[in-house]
Scaffold this motif. Structure first.
Motif, mmCIF file in Angstrom:
data_model
loop_
_atom_site.group_PDB
_atom_site.id
_atom_site.type_symbol
_atom_site.label_atom_id
_atom_site.label_comp_id
_atom_site.label_asym_id
_atom_site.label_seq_id
_atom_site.Cartn_x
_atom_site.Cartn_y
_atom_site.Cartn_z
ATOM 1 N N THR A 414 58.510 -15.688 -9.206
ATOM 2 C CA THR A 414 57.670 -16.064 -8.056
ATOM 3 C C THR A 414 56.760 -17.229 -8.406
ATOM 4 O O THR A 414 56.580 -18.158 -7.608
ATOM 5 C CB THR A 414 56.840 -14.853 -7.607
ATOM 6 O OG1 THR A 414 57.725 -13.779 -7.267
ATOM 7 C CG2 THR A 414 55.993 -15.205 -6.394
ATOM 8 N N ARG A 415 56.187 -17.211 -9.600
ATOM 9 C CA ARG A 415 55.282 -18.289 -10.007
ATOM 10 C C ARG A 415 56.014 -19.617 -10.159
ATOM 11 O O ARG A 415 55.529 -20.661 -9.702
ATOM 12 C CB ARG A 415 54.618 -17.930 -11.337
ATOM 13 C CG ARG A 415 53.643 -19.008 -11.849
ATOM 14 C CD ARG A 415 53.083 -18.633 -13.206
ATOM 15 N NE ARG A 415 54.067 -18.674 -14.260
ATOM 16 C CZ ARG A 415 54.459 -19.796 -14.907
ATOM 17 N NH1 ARG A 415 53.936 -20.972 -14.562
ATOM 18 N NH2 ARG A 415 55.356 -19.730 -15.871
ATOM 19 N N GLY A 418 58.561 -19.989 -6.530
ATOM 20 C CA GLY A 418 57.971 -19.819 -5.210
ATOM 21 C C GLY A 418 58.948 -19.216 -4.229
ATOM 22 O O GLY A 418 59.701 -18.291 -4.560
ATOM 23 N N ASP A 419 58.968 -19.772 -3.010
ATOM 24 C CA ASP A 419 59.855 -19.233 -1.979
ATOM 25 C C ASP A 419 61.192 -19.963 -1.908
ATOM 26 O O ASP A 419 61.929 -19.819 -0.938
ATOM 27 C CB ASP A 419 59.162 -19.280 -0.611
ATOM 28 C CG ASP A 419 58.758 -20.696 -0.219
ATOM 29 O OD1 ASP A 419 59.030 -21.646 -0.998
ATOM 30 O OD2 ASP A 419 58.164 -20.858 0.871
ATOM 31 N N THR A 420 61.530 -20.717 -2.958
ATOM 32 C CA THR A 420 62.823 -21.414 -2.971
ATOM 33 C C THR A 420 63.958 -20.503 -3.425
ATOM 34 O O THR A 420 65.128 -20.886 -3.365
ATOM 35 C CB THR A 420 62.771 -22.643 -3.897
ATOM 36 O OG1 THR A 420 62.455 -22.209 -5.234
ATOM 37 C CG2 THR A 420 61.717 -23.634 -3.413
ATOM 38 N N THR A 422 65.200 -16.086 -3.571
ATOM 39 C CA THR A 422 64.919 -14.738 -3.076
ATOM 40 C C THR A 422 65.599 -13.727 -3.985
ATOM 41 O O THR A 422 66.671 -13.995 -4.548
ATOM 42 C CB THR A 422 65.415 -14.528 -1.634
ATOM 43 O OG1 THR A 422 66.828 -14.780 -1.585
ATOM 44 C CG2 THR A 422 64.699 -15.465 -0.666
ATOM 45 N N THR A 424 65.586 -9.092 -4.747
ATOM 46 C CA THR A 424 65.039 -7.756 -4.521
ATOM 47 C C THR A 424 64.826 -7.106 -5.876
ATOM 48 O O THR A 424 65.739 -7.089 -6.709
ATOM 49 C CB THR A 424 65.993 -6.900 -3.677
ATOM 50 O OG1 THR A 424 66.180 -7.529 -2.405
ATOM 51 C CG2 THR A 424 65.422 -5.504 -3.468
ATOM 52 N N GLN A 438 69.016 -22.109 -1.817
ATOM 53 C CA GLN A 438 68.132 -23.176 -1.340
ATOM 54 C C GLN A 438 67.805 -24.182 -2.430
ATOM 55 O O GLN A 438 67.468 -25.336 -2.147
ATOM 56 C CB GLN A 438 66.810 -22.582 -0.836
ATOM 57 C CG GLN A 438 66.931 -21.611 0.311
ATOM 58 C CD GLN A 438 65.569 -21.088 0.718
ATOM 59 O OE1 GLN A 438 64.656 -21.857 1.002
ATOM 60 N NE2 GLN A 438 65.425 -19.770 0.728
#
Length: 505
Positions: A414-415, A418-420, A422, A424, A438
């Motif tokens: 995540t650090r 980021g949101d590039t 995904t 679970t 992405q």
């Protein structure tokens, strides 16, 4: 001496049934079916209450009730034991409820509840690969630096002395030493909710050998083999080397798609289904309970074998892992395969398989033709560690380490990304399945489009790559399987930062 394995109880409550009744029925069932044998020491009330997440007084009340019925007997300052003389009993309401759900005999209201639960689950695109890059050096292997070498060396010294004193160095049982099979039987019955005999257990040189032997015993003339859309490549190779055609079945975030499997069953004669239900390889998802029951029902209806590869059951971080297929009702056609290599080290080459007596006898014949038997000293050493409780103690230690590494990996992903990307967070295992669609630069997209078999080398051997163009409007999808088990927390950070540079470069 430590108890080799903690006795675990799995509860599935009926609608409107109290925890007290559910627990009482389940313990009585386990005793009647032989999983909890006469004279077996039951868990302490505090320990069992913690395991199940219930009030200790509830467990105490259940024990007292089962004592009054004759199932249990309390011995002052020693604990509660399964009685030597057991009472007559009725059918288990608990297991009957599971059976009824699996057979579709539940009420309309229950079906609607199950249907609503399934439909409300978040849906990702179905995974049907256009190419899968084969596993490499670190797709979820254990950290050999965590091996308790001193513990192992002492166990091997004792095993060597034992073999010299008892003439163990001659030819033995191709199914493995009795000592290790008994230790495995006890572990499976206590820790995996199973109910098996020693004759149903066979020791092999790793789970890959169990996969190969299963495909040797099964007959290609009885039909094709079915595997998940994304599956363990060496297993598929073993099936094909023994003459089987392999058909891929759809899968999603809840594991094997049993509806697609039923479609395949109506179109093809199927000899067996290979699956990794606990932590699916490579996607890490866990096969849901309703699908497990449906899969077992399909196995009985269409008379095919289920090969359950439970390759890393020990590394499950939730308090209550879902029981293996082999422990559930209607599991007569299940071949359960596991590995001890993940617990200590792949170099030990120890695994096991559990099936019917007849199937294990056929496996023993194949072993006699391949290598006659396993390594007696290694088997005796590991049996010693299992019986003393040292294996359980080691698992408990490394499980905490691997869980911490999983959490650090998730935080760093995540650090850094980021949101590039995904992903679970998996309930267990030694790897994460990450959607990098992405993020891929055009350079790597071109490699994927061309199905470049050398692509995994570009990622320094830390990932398994799969691509998919059949969904999402034909757009390219790409995932990596990042193994964190063999990396320290510092190494995880460095490796992910290097991976980010490559993906963006």
């Amino acid at each position: 001496m430590l108890r080799p394995w903690q006795t675990k109880i799995w509860l599935t409550r009926q609608r409107g049934e109290s925890i007290h009744t559910t627990l009482s029925n389940q313990i009585a069932d386990d005793i009647r079916l032989g999983r909890l044998a006469s004279g077996h020491l039951m868990p302490g009330t505090r320990s069992l209450a913690t395991q199940l997440g219930v009030n200790r007084k509830t467990v105490q009340s259940v024990y007292e009730e089962l004592e009054s019925q004759g199932w249990l007997v309390s011995k002052p300052r020693r604990g509660t034991y399964v009685a030597d003389m057991l009472p007559e009993s009725s059918l288990s309401r608990e297991h009957q409820h599971l059976v009824d759900l699996g057979q579709g005999e539940c009420s309309h209201e229950e079906r609607e509840v199950m249907k609503e639960a399934v439909n409300s689950a978040p849906r990702s695109h179905m995974l049907m690969p256009s190419s899968v890059i084969a596993p490499n050096a670190n797709d979820g292997i254990p950290d050999t630096r965590l091996i308790p070498y001193e513990l192992l060396s002492r166990a091997f010294r004792r095993a060597i002395v034992q073999t010299s004193r008892q003439s163990y160095m001659g030819y033995g049982d191709p199914r493995g030493t009795l000592e290790l099979r008994q230790s495995l039987q006890h572990m499976l019955n206590m820790d995996r909710f199973m109910n098996v005999s020693t004759n149903q257990v066979c020791v092999v040189r790793g789970s890959q050998m169990a996969i190969y032997l299963s495909s040797r015993v099964l007959n290609p003339e009885n039909g094709v083999l079915v595997a998940e859309a994304l599956s363990y490549t060496p297993a598929i190779a073993a099936f094909e080397s023994n003459g089987f055609s392999v058909i891929r079945c759809k899968q999603d975030e809840r594991g094997l798609d049993v509806q697609d499997l039923e479609r395949i069953l109506k179109q093809h004669k199927v000899a067996g289904v290979y699956t990794t239900p606990h932590h699916q390889y490579p996607t890490t998802v866990c096969l849901s309970m309703d699908r497990r029951l449906q899969l077992l029902q399909l196995s009985k209806r269409y008379e095919f074998v289920i090969m359950e590869d439970d390759y890393d059951h020990e590394f499950h971080y939730d308090s209550r892992p879902i029981p293996p297929l082999a422990s559930l009702p209607h599991s007569e056609n299940v071949i359960h395969m596991g590995s001890l290599s993940k617990v200590f080290a792949p170099g030990l080459r120890l695994g096991y398989m559990v099936a019917s007596n007849a199937f294990i006898d056929r496996v023993a014949q194949e072993i006699t033709l391949i290598d006659r038997q396993g390594n007696t000293v290694t088997e005796l050493a590991v049996a010693d560690l299992m019986q003393s409780g040292d294996v359980k103690k080691h698992i408990r230690k490394v499980r905490k380490i691997y869980q911490a590494r999983r959490d650090v990996t998730a935080t760093e992903l995540t650090r850094i990304f980021g949101d590039t990307i995904t992903f679970t967070l998996p309930a267990g295992g030694l790897a994460l399945w990450i959607d990098i669609s992405q993020l891929l630069s055009k350079k790597y997209r071109d490699h994927l489009e061309l199905k470049d078999a050398n692509l995994s080398a570009l990622f320094d051997g830390h990932v398994v790559v799969s691509t998919d163009k059949t969904q999402n409007g034909g757009n390219l999808r790409a995932h990596i399987r990042f193994g964190y088990g063999a990396l320290t927390e510092e190494e995880i950070t460095v490796t992910l930062e290097q991976l980010a540079e490559k993906l963006k470069g």
